[in-house]
Enzyme design. Structure first.
Site, PDB file in Angstrom:
ATOM      1  N   GLU A   1      -2.433  10.446   0.694  1.00 52.20           N
ATOM      2  CA  GLU A   1      -3.739   9.395   0.721  1.00 52.20           C
ATOM      3  C   GLU A   1      -3.990   9.121   1.977  1.00 52.20           C
ATOM      4  O   GLU A   1      -5.272   8.811   2.336  1.00 52.20           O
ATOM      5  CB  GLU A   1      -3.422   8.469  -0.469  1.00 52.20           C
ATOM      6  CG  GLU A   1      -4.830   7.719  -0.957  1.00 52.20           C
ATOM      7  CD  GLU A   1      -5.222   6.508   0.053  1.00 52.20           C
ATOM      8  OE1 GLU A   1      -6.273   6.378   0.076  1.00 52.20           O
ATOM      9  OE2 GLU A   1      -4.361   6.057   0.748  1.00 52.20           O
ATOM     10  N   GLU A   2      -2.998   8.758   2.782  1.00 52.91           N
ATOM     11  CA  GLU A   2      -3.331   7.896   4.068  1.00 52.91           C
ATOM     12  C   GLU A   2      -4.146   8.801   5.021  1.00 52.91           C
ATOM     13  O   GLU A   2      -4.784   8.379   6.196  1.00 52.91           O
ATOM     14  CB  GLU A   2      -2.105   7.182   4.585  1.00 52.91           C
ATOM     15  CG  GLU A   2      -1.455   6.327   3.699  1.00 52.91           C
ATOM     16  CD  GLU A   2      -2.426   5.085   3.506  1.00 52.91           C
ATOM     17  OE1 GLU A   2      -3.654   4.810   4.180  1.00 52.91           O
ATOM     18  OE2 GLU A   2      -1.926   4.200   2.962  1.00 52.91           O
TER      19      GLU A   2
ATOM     20  N   ASP B   1       0.869  -1.300   0.114  1.00 52.30           N
ATOM     21  CA  ASP B   1       0.009   0.127  -0.258  1.00 52.30           C
ATOM     22  C   ASP B   1       0.842   1.325  -0.239  1.00 52.30           C
ATOM     23  O   ASP B   1       1.176   1.650   1.125  1.00 52.30           O
ATOM     24  CB  ASP B   1      -0.910  -0.072   1.211  1.00 52.30           C
ATOM     25  CG  ASP B   1      -2.135   1.165   1.136  1.00 52.30           C
ATOM     26  OD1 ASP B   1      -2.002   1.692   0.207  1.00 52.30           O
ATOM     27  OD2 ASP B   1      -2.639   1.016   2.323  1.00 52.30           O
TER      28      ASP B   1
END
Ligand SMILES: *[C@@H]1O[C@H](CO)[C@@H](O)[C@H](O)[C@H]1NC(C)=O
Ligand SMILES: *[C@@H]1O[C@H](CO)[C@@H](O)[C@H](O)[C@H]1NC(C)=O
Length: 404
Positions: A162-163, A131
């Protein structure tokens, strides 16, 4: 953009991939998925990406390295500063405004875990190995293997953040959707890379986050009637939410809406009536909209709120942003297995009228864990799958244009 015969843009071995659906588990007996040179390029690119620690906020190093890598492969790379020293990378060939965008993210969750490759078990691990650096590496190698007009019609976008809410993709979206910006542009097809076990994702649940904050009145625990226990009030509020949890909207496609009470804190000591308490909660929506669920939460807590207010305390709900409903994603490509997932992605952060697809190697179940890893053959398969996805979606898009 016209593609007369899409296969002419693919190297000859690519036709093999249409049959390579069930690779054997034994790495020594399965036929190689990629030519040797491409496989070793993939492995070293993936390795470099994972070796650069890039926990959200610290994406600069991996971004710089990736920029020079892409430039060495004759891509033009444009950097977009999102916040200080945090850059999205947009890479393309002969023209900037392409029909297809292939994208993933270069940040990871904490903590950092070093890279390893166990050749006996065929397993590659480390933070970000799944990821989403597996997607990043596979996308780049997939695109490099394309040729001609199709290659020239693809941009690669690697975003930060994104996280932790998607500030990178939101920034990119604001640039391309601003009619006054020189970057204003509409893509026809966007392919997102996230761990999906090598399947095509037909949608993911929505999200609504909130914090319940209670303020009471401190007192000596021997004389609790002189205070108002914020902990008592919070426990009562959470009880109401547990009842609500079983009655939230659901759907055939996404199953049940779930509610996670992820963090609870309150008070200071056993012998003090708690003055403050709070709980952080995440709802994954299988149906309805964040607005509707917000209303349900407010209704469920109404009684508790008014009784604490009568005693001179308060109960407030703080929403973490506006949330988003379940996100349907295109998955009209026959040759892929399909699934729906329960985690959020950057998909809703890119606004626009484009077809969108979500695919990537590796499993979400290991993605944020201390044993984040995937099989080398799954990484290789992803190169073939991304390539097939690009070819088939662009071909379909071309067909749709002819029919219009
Ligand atoms: C590599 O994998 C094999 C097979 O699963 C295992 O026996 C071995 O201990 C692993 N090696 C390392 C260094 O972890
Ligand atoms: C949804 O929740 C109900 C109970 O509220 C349960 O019986 C059912 O198994 C759940 N469905 C799924 C897919 O988890």
């Amino acid at each position: 953009m016209i593609f007369r015969n899409i296969l002419q843009f693919l190297p000859a071995y690519a036709t093999l991939t249409f049959a390579a659906q069930t690779p054997l588990d034994d790495p020594y007996n399965s036929p190689p998925l990629l030519p040797k040179s491409e496989s070793s390029e993939l492995l070293s690119l993936h390795r470099k990406l994972v070796e650069h620690e890039s926990i959200t906020g610290n994406e600069e190093g991996v971004g710089k390295w990736l920029t020079s890598y892409l430039e060495s492969k004759k891509f033009t790379v444009k950097l977009q500063e999102v916040t200080s020293k945090r850059y999205n990378l947009l890479a393309y060939g002969s023209k900037k405004k392409t029909s297809i965008l292939v994208t993933s993210h270069i940040d990871t969750v904490p903590p950092f875990w070093p890279y390893y490759y166990n050749e006996t078990s065929d397993v590659i691990g480390g933070r970000g190995s799944v990821d989403a650096k597996a997607s990043v590496a596979a996308q780049i190698i997939a695109v490099q293997g394309l040729e001609g007009k199709l290659l020239d019609d693809i941009s690669l976008l690697f975003v930060v953040g994104e996280e932790t809410g998607g500030d990178g993709m939101k920034h990119f979206s604001s640039l391309i959707n601003d009619p006054d910006s020189p970057s204003a542009h509409t893509y026809d097809v966007v392919i997102f890379g996230e761990p999906t076990e090598g399947k095509l994702v037909c949608g993911h649940k929505g999200m609504l986050g909130f914090t319940v904050k209670v303020k009471g009145k401190a007192a000596h625990s021997g004389y609790p009637w002189l205070g108002v226990s914020a902990n008592d009030v919070l426990v009562e509020a959470l009880g109401r939410l547990l009842v609500l949890r079983d009655n939230l909207p659901w759907s055939e496609k996404y199953g049940n809406t779930t509610m996670n009470i992820g963090k609870v804190q309150g008070g200071v000591a056993a012998n003090v009536v708690a003055e403050t308490a709070e709980a952080r909660i995440a709802v994954r929506l299988a149906a309805a909209t964040p607005k509707i669920v917000q209303g349900m939460v407010l209704d469920a807590l109404e009684d508790v709120k008014s009784s604490v207010e009568k005693l001179g305390g308060t109960l407030e709900i703080e929403w973490s942003g506006e949330g988003y409903p379940p996100i349907d994603i295109d998955c009209d490509i026959e040759s892929f297995e399909k699934l729906t997932v329960n985690y959020g992605t950057d998909v809703p952060n890119l606004k626009g009228d484009h077809k969108r697809y979500l695919y990537g190697p590796g499993s979400i179940f290991v993605a944020h864990s201390d044993h984040e890893a995937l099989k080398k053959k799954d990484l290789e398969q992803a190169v073939l799958d991304f390539r097939r996805l690009i070819v088939e979606t662009s071909e379909m898009h071309h067909q749709e244009h002819l029919e219009m």
